[in-house]
Design an enzyme around this catalytic site. Structure first.
Site, PDB file in Angstrom:
ATOM      1  N   CYS A   2      32.894 -13.939 -25.066  1.00  0.00           N
ATOM      2  CA  CYS A   2      31.469 -14.163 -24.799  1.00  0.00           C
ATOM      3  C   CYS A   2      31.205 -15.564 -24.226  1.00  0.00           C
ATOM      4  CB  CYS A   2      30.682 -14.037 -26.088  1.00  0.00           C
ATOM      5  SG  CYS A   2      31.060 -12.562 -27.018  1.00  0.00           S
ATOM      6  N   ARG A  27      35.253 -15.387 -18.218  1.00  0.00           N
ATOM      7  CA  ARG A  27      35.677 -15.229 -19.604  1.00  0.00           C
ATOM      8  C   ARG A  27      35.719 -13.751 -20.007  1.00  0.00           C
ATOM      9  NH1 ARG A  27      34.570 -20.152 -22.749  1.00  0.00           N
ATOM     10  NH2 ARG A  27      34.248 -18.870 -24.569  1.00  0.00           N
ATOM     11  N   TRP A  74      31.080  -9.851 -24.963  1.00  0.00           N
ATOM     12  CA  TRP A  74      32.321  -9.077 -24.896  1.00  0.00           C
ATOM     13  C   TRP A  74      32.401  -8.360 -26.234  1.00  0.00           C
ATOM     14  CZ3 TRP A  74      37.268  -9.118 -27.290  1.00  0.00           C
ATOM     15  CH2 TRP A  74      38.287  -8.518 -26.548  1.00  0.00           C
ATOM     16  N   ASN A 100      28.703 -16.673 -30.220  1.00  0.00           N
ATOM     17  CA  ASN A 100      30.118 -16.365 -29.963  1.00  0.00           C
ATOM     18  C   ASN A 100      30.850 -16.488 -31.281  1.00  0.00           C
ATOM     19  OD1 ASN A 100      29.479 -16.294 -27.295  1.00  0.00           O
ATOM     20  ND2 ASN A 100      30.711 -18.065 -26.698  1.00  0.00           N
ATOM     21  N   GLY A 101      31.827 -15.602 -31.513  1.00  0.00           N
ATOM     22  CA  GLY A 101      32.593 -15.663 -32.756  1.00  0.00           C
ATOM     23  C   GLY A 101      32.345 -14.419 -33.595  1.00  0.00           C
ATOM     24  N   GLU A 484      56.894 -12.687 -18.354  1.00  0.00           N
ATOM     25  CA  GLU A 484      55.631 -13.134 -17.757  1.00  0.00           C
ATOM     26  C   GLU A 484      55.291 -12.299 -16.514  1.00  0.00           C
ATOM     27  OE1 GLU A 484      53.090 -14.666 -18.412  1.00  0.00           O
ATOM     28  OE2 GLU A 484      52.229 -15.407 -16.549  1.00  0.00           O
ATOM     29  N   LYS A 488      51.882 -10.182 -16.101  1.00  0.00           N
ATOM     30  CA  LYS A 488      50.944 -10.362 -14.976  1.00  0.00           C
ATOM     31  C   LYS A 488      50.641  -9.014 -14.352  1.00  0.00           C
ATOM     32  CE  LYS A 488      49.564 -13.340 -15.506  1.00  0.00           C
ATOM     33  NZ  LYS A 488      49.804 -14.365 -16.441  1.00  0.00           N
ATOM     34  N   GLU A 491      48.415  -6.846 -16.616  1.00  0.00           N
ATOM     35  CA  GLU A 491      47.066  -7.395 -16.769  1.00  0.00           C
ATOM     36  C   GLU A 491      46.177  -7.087 -15.585  1.00  0.00           C
ATOM     37  OE1 GLU A 491      47.981 -11.666 -17.519  1.00  0.00           O
ATOM     38  OE2 GLU A 491      46.545 -11.415 -19.129  1.00  0.00           O
ATOM     39  N   HIS A 507      70.766  -1.158 -24.247  1.00  0.00           N
ATOM     40  CA  HIS A 507      70.376  -0.801 -25.614  1.00  0.00           C
ATOM     41  C   HIS A 507      69.109   0.052 -25.635  1.00  0.00           C
ATOM     42  CE1 HIS A 507      73.484  -3.423 -27.186  1.00  0.00           C
ATOM     43  NE2 HIS A 507      73.101  -4.311 -26.288  1.00  0.00           N
ATOM     44  N   LYS A 608      39.153 -14.355 -21.075  1.00  0.00           N
ATOM     45  CA  LYS A 608      39.925 -15.541 -20.684  1.00  0.00           C
ATOM     46  C   LYS A 608      40.424 -16.310 -21.896  1.00  0.00           C
ATOM     47  CE  LYS A 608      41.818 -18.556 -18.011  1.00  0.00           C
ATOM     48  NZ  LYS A 608      43.137 -18.192 -17.470  1.00  0.00           N
TER      49      LYS A 608
HETATM   50  O1  M6R Z   1      44.257 -20.168 -23.643  1.00  0.00           O
HETATM   51  P1  M6R Z   1      45.622 -19.777 -24.080  1.00  0.00           P
HETATM   52  O2  M6R Z   1      46.697 -20.275 -23.166  1.00  0.00           O
HETATM   53  O3  M6R Z   1      45.912 -20.162 -25.510  1.00  0.00           O
HETATM   54  O4  M6R Z   1      45.642 -18.213 -24.010  1.00  0.00           O
HETATM   55  C1  M6R Z   1      46.722 -17.462 -24.470  1.00  0.00           C
HETATM   56  C2  M6R Z   1      46.642 -16.047 -23.955  1.00  0.00           C
HETATM   57  O5  M6R Z   1      45.478 -15.425 -24.387  1.00  0.00           O
HETATM   58  C3  M6R Z   1      46.691 -15.999 -22.427  1.00  0.00           C
HETATM   59  O6  M6R Z   1      47.832 -16.632 -21.932  1.00  0.00           O
HETATM   60  C4  M6R Z   1      46.664 -14.532 -21.939  1.00  0.00           C
HETATM   61  O7  M6R Z   1      47.849 -13.882 -22.288  1.00  0.00           O
HETATM   62  C5  M6R Z   1      46.387 -14.496 -20.440  1.00  0.00           C
HETATM   63  N1  M6R Z   1      45.540 -13.394 -20.151  1.00  0.00           N
HETATM   64  C6  M6R Z   1      47.621 -14.389 -19.635  1.00  0.00           C
HETATM   65  O8  M6R Z   1      47.431 -14.175 -18.290  1.00  0.00           O
END
Ligand code: M6R
Length: 613
Positions: A2, A27, A74, A100-101, A484, A488, A491, A507, A608
């Site tokens: 949010c 975000r 959100w 937020n929270g 990673e 990506k 995501e 395995h 985000k």
């Molecule tokens: O703000 P942070 O680096 O602590 O966030 C950690 C993860 O939430 C963040 O890296 C998330 O996996 C991203 N969407 C990756 O692209």
């Protein structure tokens, strides 16, 4: 997650709220709303979907005035709907709240309030807040600040709150506990925001509220107090970021822009933290040599992409310093009975500095006496403020939800730290340090080279990106790169992707390989046997007709025979190759997502910064 924006002053709040919320769109959100004081009435407009829907509603049902508070939601408690979106009001419609929270004890609070006659409309946890404040006023609180403080004393969980009320029509109240919130101090009014970029085009003077603080904003100034009523002298800081840093600068998406910023980001980290391109000289990190030398064990804690950066950190620190290093996911560590000791350095890695699980883990480690180092991209964030020392990655605001430049900056931070520690501990000679630093300096140009291959990578992505799944394989320093790259891809393109240590293929995942499965193999040349092992793994994939996409060193003929497609990258030192190779995978995911037509900067369901568990 949010977003919150608020404004009090002489200007009309509505355009400022909408503009600020737009700057927080990255975000992630599913509904939006504002509450504005208009000629003695509290007007609320909210709707489901994008901010453009809210703008259309505001065109049909205009409102103007100040103060005002705005929110992008959100969904956590209750589906995305107009009723569940913020602002929420008390039973009289005199108090409006954005939040937020999570208010963890909202069910029992709601139950008690309902018994006292408060009607609830939404399924949210937030709605208890305006009702609690209303009830405290009924129960004898002298004024609104006291009612808010008493109400918040009853709420458990995490919050960043913006509150307006007809009882105090020229004021915004803002409170924080565990969720980020800043106050912006302007020349013609004051702002609140959950993140600096929301108000960067209005003011660069900010107050980072601390947990347990309540700010009272009026057109002419800001007061800050603790929840027990004690006044706090506001610490106004100048934000160095430029507003343009949070703009797209001609790129079609923020993510593309951020991918292209990586050479510059890494170059400036190198310039800052190395001397004569021959030695590491860490600037502003905070520990002296004796403190570094006192470290006996390292534990790295992070989440998501930052966890993969931490996994690289473990490998490079082990390789160059001889120190034992463990790596933990924040969400697991906080509930583990891990053995912690004061000779241990706990390193958190985070772009936002607000990730709830990482933050909770660091608090736990510090309670156990560990020293905490944050590798963090957001100055003033909770993690940066709560750690003993900070390595600022200085990648600038990362707006695309999928992390790119923050990741490579984290890798660079680990490489610099590892060299520094290795030298201090006598594991590296001056000559070895000089070679390592020289080789690090080759990385930004190598990334430039990969970026210039964008169209070739696009063609490969278009060819392979439409299947249901993909496998990513790597070893040693490039095992985290495989993880990673797969993350990506999932995501932003929504193609299922698995990252695996190539040696683990036999395995289990080998069962997946057939003539349809794209298998991305990270097989850049290495000085050790890892390269040969990768070639063997590729042969195993080829024998089962898997479709190999190789990331290989320029001119490597042996890969030509095995791979269907190859992304050639410049050869850099093995230890630093993840910073170059990952850029090829970022682009591969990016172009696959573009071909699939997804919302690249704001992928579905993702936020985000994950400020709640
Ligand atoms: O703000 P942070 O680096 O602590 O966030 C950690 C993860 O939430 C963040 O890296 C998330 O996996 C991203 N969407 C990756 O692209």
């Amino acid at each position: 997650m949010c977003g919150i924006v608020g404004y009090v002053g002489r200007r009309d709040a509505v355009p400022l709220l909408v503009d600020g919320l737009k700057r927080l769109e990255y975000r992630g959100y599913d509904s939006a709303g504002i509450a504005v004081m208009e000629k003695g009435r509290l007007e609320i407009r909210k709707c489901v979907g994008r901010l453009s829907a809210l703008e259309e509603k505001l065109a049909r049902q205009p409102v103007a005035g100040a103060p005002g508070i705005g929110h992008t939601r959100w969904a956590t408690h209750g589906e995305p709907s107009e009723i569940n979106s913020h602002p929420h009001t008390d039973s009289t419609g005199r108090i409006a709240v954005v939040h937020n929270g999570i208010i963890e004890n909202f069910e029992s609070l709601r139950h008690d309030l309902e018994k006292k006659g408060h009607p609830f409309r939404s399924e949210t946890d937030t709605e208890v807040v305006p009702h609690l404040i209303e009830q405290e006023l009924k129960d004898g609180a002298r004024d609104l600040p006291e009612a808010i403080r008493r109400a918040l004393a009853k709420a458990r969980g995490a919050y960043a709150l913006g509150i307006v009320s007809l009882d105090d029509p020229d004021t915004i109240y803002a409170a924080r506990l565990g969720s980020p919130l800043i106050v912006g101090v302007g020349d013609d009014g004051q702002f609140i925001a959950s993140d600096v970029p929301a108000i960067l085009n209005q003011t660069r003077k900010v107050i980072y509220l601390d947990d347990g603080e309540l700010a009272i904003l009026k057109a002419g100034g800001v007061r800050v107090m603790k929840l027990d009523g004690t006044e706090v002298k506001p610490d106004i800081r100048e934000v160095k970021l430029q507003a343009e840093a949070a703009e797209r600068a001609g790129f079609e998406t923020f993510m593309r822009k951020e991918i292209h910023e990586q050479p510059r980001v890494l170059r400036s980290l190198l310039d800052k933290h190395t001397k004569d391109a021959a030695a590491v000289a860490l600037q502003d990190v905070g520990f002296d040599d004796a403190q570094w030398k006192a470290v006996r064990r390292i534990m790295i804690i992070s989440c998501g992409t930052a966890y993969y950066a931490g996994s690289y950190g473990r490998l490079i620190i082990e390789a160059l310093t001889g120190l034992p290093v463990e790596i933990e996911l924040g969400s697991e560590f906080r509930y583990r009975d891990a053995k912690l000791s004061p000779d241990m350095l706990v390193v958190s890695v985070s772009q936002s500095g607000e990730t709830a699980d990482t933050l909770a883990s660091i608090r736990k480690a510090r309670r156990a006496g560990c020293k905490a180092l944050a590798i963090c991209n957001t100055p003033g964030s909770s993690l940066a403020r709560e750690s003993d020392v900070v390595f600022h990655t200085e990648a600038g605001p990362e707006i695309g939800v999928a992390s790119t430049k923050a990741y490579t900056a984290q890798l660079m931070a680990f490489a610099l730290l590892a060299i520094h520690l290795g030298r201090l501990r006598g594991e590296l000679t001056a000559e070895q340090e000089r070679e390592l630093v020289r080789d690090l300096h080759a990385v930004p140009d190598a990334i430039h080279y990969v970026l210039a291959r964008g169209e070739e990578i696009r063609a490969i992505a278009q060819k392979h990106g439409d299947g249901p799944s993909a496998l990513y394989l790597g070893r040693k320093f490039n095992y985290p790169t495989a993880l990673e790259g797969a993350l990506k891809n999932k995501e932003i393109s929504y193609q299922h992707a698995e990252g695996y240590a190539a040696g683990e293929m036999k395995h289990g995942p080998i069962a997946l390989i057939n003539e349809y499965l794209p298998v991305v193999c990270l097989c850049t040349k290495t000085r050790d046997e890892v390269y040969e092992k990768m070639i063997s793994n590729m042969k195993e994939v080829e024998a089962r007709h898997g479709r190999i996409i190789a990331v290989a060193s320029n001119g490597d003929e042996s890969v030509l025979k095995l791979a269907e497609d190859i992304i050639f990258v410049p050869q850099v030192r093995d230890e630093f190759s993840p910073m170059v190779n990952v850029v090829a995978l970022q682009l591969l995911a990016y172009f696959a997502a573009q071909a699939r037509g997804t919302d690249i900067d704001k992928p579905r369901n993702l936020a985000k910064s994950v400020t709640v568990e």
